[in-house]
Design a protein around this motif. Structure first.
Motif, mmCIF file in Angstrom:
data_model
loop_
_atom_site.group_PDB
_atom_site.id
_atom_site.type_symbol
_atom_site.label_atom_id
_atom_site.label_comp_id
_atom_site.label_asym_id
_atom_site.label_seq_id
_atom_site.Cartn_x
_atom_site.Cartn_y
_atom_site.Cartn_z
ATOM 1 N N VAL A 1 0.868 -1.174 0.000
ATOM 2 C CA VAL A 1 0.000 0.000 0.000
ATOM 3 C C VAL A 1 0.903 1.222 0.000
ATOM 4 O O VAL A 1 1.803 1.342 0.828
ATOM 5 N N ARG A 2 0.658 2.126 -0.931
ATOM 6 C CA ARG A 2 1.463 3.350 -1.033
ATOM 7 C C ARG A 2 0.564 4.533 -0.720
ATOM 8 O O ARG A 2 -0.492 4.698 -1.322
ATOM 9 N N VAL A 3 1.025 5.362 0.229
ATOM 10 C CA VAL A 3 0.273 6.554 0.632
ATOM 11 C C VAL A 3 1.196 7.751 0.498
ATOM 12 O O VAL A 3 2.316 7.740 1.013
ATOM 13 N N LEU A 4 0.725 8.781 -0.190
ATOM 14 C CA LEU A 4 1.470 10.022 -0.290
ATOM 15 C C LEU A 4 0.960 10.950 0.800
ATOM 16 O O LEU A 4 -0.235 11.264 0.844
ATOM 17 N N ILE A 5 1.848 11.370 1.669
ATOM 18 C CA ILE A 5 1.488 12.172 2.836
ATOM 19 C C ILE A 5 1.969 13.602 2.631
ATOM 20 O O ILE A 5 3.057 13.828 2.093
ATOM 21 N N ARG A 6 1.128 14.537 3.069
ATOM 22 C CA ARG A 6 1.508 15.955 3.080
ATOM 23 C C ARG A 6 1.225 16.490 4.472
ATOM 24 O O ARG A 6 0.236 16.113 5.086
ATOM 25 N N PHE A 7 2.086 17.395 4.946
ATOM 26 C CA PHE A 7 1.801 18.054 6.219
ATOM 27 C C PHE A 7 2.519 19.392 6.276
ATOM 28 O O PHE A 7 3.478 19.632 5.540
ATOM 29 N N LYS A 8 2.014 20.263 7.127
ATOM 30 C CA LYS A 8 2.689 21.533 7.376
ATOM 31 C C LYS A 8 2.247 22.085 8.721
ATOM 32 O O LYS A 8 1.195 21.721 9.243
#
Length: 171
Positions: free
Chosen positions: A90-97
């Motif tokens: 399972v591939r998840v692209l994560i973004r955060f700031k």
């Protein structure tokens, strides 16, 4: 002081601010990684990180890329293995700031989650949402795909690789 010296002084101050922001962000990513492993029970050897555009990396902090959208981006790979059987990834692209006093974290396009502090408790809802979505993907993915409603899944459904063709009699 010359104009050049003014610029180099400003550059040094800007670099120091960026290094501080990167350090805070790397700490956040590391805390998320630890919370993910602890709360999900996922075996460490089945978790990998990816730096977008560059491929796999050994440590989560090496996966961070600050993009023009002002979010840090990184890729997460969770391998699933059946005992003695085939597995999946399972591939998840994560973004955060950083935002105000906390963080905004996005695991799935358009779904932002608030994290007040990078602590195990702070990540509890994020890890729960991720595990719930992965389970839903496997529970309902094929049915939604066959019904033409795969867009309801937050993890993109892909049909499995065809089984190999058995070797026939040689002519």
């Amino acid at each position: 002081m010359s104009r050049y010296q003014d610029v180099t002084k400003a550059f040094a101050a800007a670099k120091k601010r960026f290094d501080g922001y990167y350090s805070q962000s790397a700490y956040f990513a590391g805390a998320f990684s630890r919370a993910l492993l602890e709360q999900s029970g996922w075996p460490r050897e089945l978790v990998a990180w990816e730096r977008p555009g560059h491929g796999p990396v050994a440590h989560v902090e090496d996966a961070l890329v600050l993009d023009a959208d002002t979010f840090w981006h990184l890729g997460l790979h969770l391998r699933i293995q059946e005992a003695g059987g085939p597995g999946d990834n399972v591939r998840v692209l994560i973004r955060f700031k950083r935002s105000g006093t906390g963080y905004i974290m996005e695991l799935f396009h358009g779904v932002e989650l608030d994290v007040q502090e990078p602590t195990p408790e702070g990540f509890r809802s994020v890890v729960a949402a991720l595990m719930e979505e992965i389970a839903s993907f496997y529970d309902r993915g094929l049915d939604l795909f066959l019904d033409g409603r795969a867009s309801k899944l937050r993890l993109p459904f892909k049909p499995p690789v065809p089984r190999p063709v058995p070797a026939g009699p040689k002519e």
